[in-house]
Motif scaffolding. Structure first.
Motif, PDB file in Angstrom:
ATOM      1  N   SER A  47      34.770  36.612  38.665  1.00  0.00           N
ATOM      2  CA  SER A  47      35.837  36.193  37.761  1.00  0.00           C
ATOM      3  C   SER A  47      36.015  34.681  37.822  1.00  0.00           C
ATOM      4  O   SER A  47      37.104  34.166  37.785  1.00  0.00           O
ATOM      5  N   ILE A  48      34.867  33.992  37.915  1.00  0.00           N
ATOM      6  CA  ILE A  48      34.917  32.549  38.097  1.00  0.00           C
ATOM      7  C   ILE A  48      35.567  31.840  36.905  1.00  0.00           C
ATOM      8  O   ILE A  48      36.463  31.027  37.053  1.00  0.00           O
ATOM      9  N   TRP A  49      35.163  32.189  35.697  1.00  0.00           N
ATOM     10  CA  TRP A  49      35.728  31.535  34.511  1.00  0.00           C
ATOM     11  C   TRP A  49      37.209  31.782  34.410  1.00  0.00           C
ATOM     12  O   TRP A  49      38.010  30.920  34.161  1.00  0.00           O
ATOM     13  N   HIS A  50      37.460  33.035  34.661  1.00  0.00           N
ATOM     14  CA  HIS A  50      38.801  33.524  34.600  1.00  0.00           C
ATOM     15  C   HIS A  50      39.700  32.765  35.579  1.00  0.00           C
ATOM     16  O   HIS A  50      40.747  32.231  35.221  1.00  0.00           O
ATOM     17  N   TRP A  95      32.828  34.253  29.264  1.00  0.00           N
ATOM     18  CA  TRP A  95      33.931  34.420  30.214  1.00  0.00           C
ATOM     19  C   TRP A  95      34.652  35.745  29.971  1.00  0.00           C
ATOM     20  O   TRP A  95      34.941  36.512  30.886  1.00  0.00           O
ATOM     21  N   GLU A 118      40.445  44.239  36.331  1.00  0.00           N
ATOM     22  CA  GLU A 118      41.280  43.047  36.178  1.00  0.00           C
ATOM     23  C   GLU A 118      42.008  43.092  34.829  1.00  0.00           C
ATOM     24  O   GLU A 118      43.204  42.905  34.730  1.00  0.00           O
ATOM     25  N   ARG A 178      32.707  38.590  31.171  1.00  0.00           N
ATOM     26  CA  ARG A 178      32.572  38.637  32.622  1.00  0.00           C
ATOM     27  C   ARG A 178      33.828  39.193  33.283  1.00  0.00           C
ATOM     28  O   ARG A 178      33.781  39.576  34.445  1.00  0.00           O
ATOM     29  N   LEU A 179      34.932  39.177  32.582  1.00  0.00           N
ATOM     30  CA  LEU A 179      36.168  39.673  33.177  1.00  0.00           C
ATOM     31  C   LEU A 179      35.982  41.116  33.615  1.00  0.00           C
ATOM     32  O   LEU A 179      35.619  41.967  32.798  1.00  0.00           O
ATOM     33  N   PRO A 180      36.247  41.427  34.900  1.00  0.00           N
ATOM     34  CA  PRO A 180      36.075  42.803  35.350  1.00  0.00           C
ATOM     35  C   PRO A 180      37.082  43.723  34.664  1.00  0.00           C
ATOM     36  O   PRO A 180      38.208  43.313  34.392  1.00  0.00           O
TER      37      PRO A 180
END
Lengths: 55, 707
Positions: free
Chosen positions: B485-488, A34, A42, A37-39
């Motif tokens: 940003s699905i998890w997020h 997770w 962001e 995966r954070l852009p």
């Protein structure tokens, strides 16, 4: 006193440590996944939240 | 998008900041007095009144520093940071005020009742049941206000500081409720629902996590907000802060049993505590490095800015104590540190260094902001920094020294196999260290006075900004998360989910540790000869608890040659099944008492409690003359026996009605015995009950038939 003595009385107890280990591993793998995966954009926005009151 | 105008209220953070500094000063002053008491027993003033003895003062000091100083520090940060991070005022001003005044009222109640001797006898959870309920109510008020703010926010993302605040709130609620299960006996007296080993496990699960979720996680939230603000640059790695958060709360909750190594706690629970404590190094150091690296490229500012100086040393102290903690959880290291001054040094690196310096840094940053002024004197703040640092060193180093010195003395045997030193020899050689420690504490406190002067001058030079105007767009109702940003989007934007997940994460650790100890009967092998206390002994035990004897005396002999030789047979889990609450203690300023029963005659105890040095020359124990004047509270016997039976202590049915007859009979026997030693005393005095209790401790097991 050995705790294992009491544990062996539970049927199918050998699966318990496997379950708990997988829970730990899955939790941390998901978290790290997770996190990556954070852009980036962001992240930059969020980490600058404390400075928003200056604007 | 239409912008909404709103105001940040600065009055509440100001109130909490003032309370934080005020109670901090009081708490530290009490600590200094308590420290001097250990070197100079005359400062207990016990000849004049019973209220200021070390056993009563020390819990006021610890509670004041933890819940009053750090507590108000947390609330200052929460009420300042959360509105600004979420772009909305606090949800409800009335709740904010109830929270503030309620918390201060609790603090005053706590100080008064603890000095009066109302205590549950469980460390850092000493407050009696009516105050426990009050704490719960105010904590819920705080929670409602915080979540109300979160739900009415104008910023979708919750910054990591808020995660730490949420997790702290929910975990402290859980810890407080579980550890406070107690059965009220009267208005200000209750017995812990748990007994012996179970009580110990719950207590240290609570005690350890009070450190974790009251002194650490909220202050990490504080660090993640105020350190970037002061350094004027974002945190080093926001990704690292996510890992820091989840792994820290995941691991912390498991580590409690490391407070009970080598005790009668089942081995498996001890090992779990050790394993998780070692793992804790990783998230703790991740957090520390994240804090320090935030200053990358800004180290030149650290030379100039006192705020950053305080933060750097605070975060460094966090790193040191979170390395030291896991080391202390290794059984071989713990054998040295447990019951010794090492633990005291360890917690003060945390309390003075981490919590103290973090708070001071925050205040030097915040007060000028609140009063729209420049800090009155940077020089004075820097002086505070150096004085404070010196204070910490002068506090900690003598304590480490004293710990090792007493360890080597305690375990020294002569070639013929005798213990080389009496306990009192050890006490005498560490008294000088107690003096230096007290001086260190005093120096630290002087620094605080410099800060108070500096901050008052700063406030006077500016004008208080009651509220600050801000504007932001409201949250859009239908929001689709950006791709990738699905998890997020699953967790970070959903405060309730975050709350529930945090609770699950911390709940697992608690359940796995606590439940087996309660359910698996074999974990606490029963000993047939262990019987409930007689009514007189029970009353005596309550006097023992009231005077806070556990602050200096343990009742837990570890299975080491040097302990068994000194104190007697090592303690077994089954010996404590009727101990509501357990009284194992955590520090041996005086000798262990687990086998004190029948070791000396009644007259020895009689003389010793009246004038400790008459029986043990060089003793630093306070005297307890009031016990020779106060009469035993026989009215309470009935409800005490009743409460005990409700919790499963096997007193016969209807025994409460005749318990006082047994009490008087046993008291008469003791006074008769004393009379033979030419000591005249009425049999209804408290000292008689205390002697009865002391003479009982640890004797049941000797009645066990030899196999």
């Amino acid at each position: 006193m050995k705790f294992s003595t009491y544990l062996t009385q539970i049927s199918g107890v050998s699966i318990y440590p496997i379950i708990s280990l997988s829970m730990f591993v899955v939790f941390f793998v998901l978290m790290i996944f997770w996190m990556y995966r954070l852009p980036k954009k962001e992240i930059e926005r969020i980490e600058n939240l404390p400075f928003d009151d200056k604007k | 998008m239409n912008q909404e105008k709103f105001y940040y209220d600065n009055k509440i953070p100001r109130l909490f900041a003032i309370a934080c500094i005020f109670w901090g000063t009081v708490g530290m002053l009490l600590g200094v007095i308590a420290a001097f008491q250990l070197a100079f027993p005359v400062l207990n003033f016990s000849e004049y009144m019973p209220y200021l003895t070390f056993g009563r003062l020390r819990p006021v000091h610890t509670n004041a520093v933890i819940f009053a100083f750090v507590g108000n520090g947390i609330f200052t940060a929460v009420y300042y940071a959360i509105p600004r991070l979420l772009k909305t005022p606090m949800w409800n001003r009335a709740l904010s005020l109830i929270h503030f005044w309620g918390w201060q009222f609790i603090i005053v109640c706590a100080a008064v009742t603890l000095l009066m001797g109302y205590t549950t006898g469980k460390e850092y959870a000493e407050l009696e049941w009516p105050i426990d309920i009050l704490i719960t109510i105010i904590w819920v008020v705080f929670g409602i206000n915080m979540f109300g703010t979160i739900f009415t926010r104008r910023e979708r993302h919750l910054y990591v500081a808020i995660w730490f605040f949420i997790a702290s709130w929910v975990t402290v609620a859980m810890l407080h409720i579980v550890n406070s299960f107690e059965i009220p006996v009267s208005f200000m007296k209750s017995y812990s629902w748990y007994a012996g080993v179970q009580d110990a496990l719950v207590q240290w699960w609570y005690g350890h996590n009070a450190v974790a979720f009251f002194l650490t996680t909220p202050y990490l939230g504080l660090m993640y907000y105020f350190l970037p603000k002061a350094a004027d640059r974002p945190v080093y790695s926001y990704r690292l802060s996510i890992v820091h958060f989840w792994s820290l709360i995941f691991l912390y909750i498991w580590a409690g049993p490391h407070h009970l190594l080598y005790t009668a706690l089942p081995d498996w629970a001890q090992s779990v505590g050790t394993a998780f404590s070692i793992m804790l190094i990783l998230p703790s150091w991740g957090g520390m490095l994240n804090g320090l690296f935030t200053l990358r490229g800004a180290w030149d500012k650290v030379r100039e800015d006192p705020v950053l100086k305080f933060f750097v040393v605070a975060v460094t102290c966090y790193g040191m104590s979170t390395f030291e903690g896991p080391m202390l959880s290794l059984k071989n290291v713990n054998a040295i540190s447990h019951y010794s001054d090492w633990t005291v040094a360890h917690v003060h690196i945390g309390a003075l260094g981490w919590n103290g310096f973090m708070t001071f840094g925050m205040m030097y940053w915040l007060i000028p902001k609140l009063f729209n002024a420049k800090l009155y004197s940077r020089k004075l703040a820097s002086a505070h920094f150096w004085i404070g640092t010196l204070g910490i060193l002068l506090y900690a180093i003598p304590m480490y020294w004293s710990a090792f010195r007493s360890y080597f003395m305690m375990k020294a045997f002569t070639p013929s196999g005798q213990l080389e030193y009496e306990f009192i020899d050890v006490v005498q050689t560490v008294v000088p260290f107690y003096v230096i420690r007290a001086v260190g504490g005093t120096i630290f406190l002087i620094g605080v006075f410099l800060m108070i002067y500096n901050l008052i001058k700063t406030a006077q030079s500016g004008d208080f900004v009651e509220s600050e105007e801000a504007s932001a767009a409201p949250l859009v109702k239908e929001y689709t998360a950006p791709k990738n940003s699905i998890w997020h989007s699953l967790i970070e934007r959903k405060p309730l989910l975050l709350l529930v997940l945090s609770l699950i994460v911390v709940g697992i650790g608690g359940l796995v540790e606590l439940i087996p100890t309660f359910l698996v009967k074999e974990n606490i092998p029963t000993i047939a000869s262990v019987k409930p206390y007689t009514p007189l002994e029970l009353q005596g035990r309550d006097i023992y608890i009231r005077e806070g004897c556990y602050n200096c005396h343990s009742q837990m002999i570890r299975p080491f040659r040097y302990e068994v030789t000194r104190y007697g047979e090592y303690s077994k889990a089954g010996e404590f099944v009727y101990d509501h609450p357990f009284q194992w203690g955590s520090k041996r300023t005086g000798p262990d008492l687990a086998r004190i029963g029948k070791k000396y005659g009644d007259s020895w105890h009689f003389n010793h409690m009246l004038e400790p040095t008459s029986m043990a020359p060089g003793s630093i124990m306070p005297s307890y003359p009031s016990m020779y004047e106060n009469t035993i509270d026989k009215v309470s016997t009935n409800s005490k026996i009743h409460a005990m039976r409700k919790m499963g202590v096997p007193y016969p049915d209807g025994y409460e009605a005749i318990a006082n007859q047994d009490l008087e009979k046993q008291a008469m026997q003791i006074t008769k015995g004393l009379k033979e030693n030419k000591i005249e005393i009425a049999s209804d005095k408290e000292i008689i009950a205390l002697i009865a209790y002391l003479q009982r401790i640890g004797t049941d097991i000797k009645l066990e038939p030899k196999k």
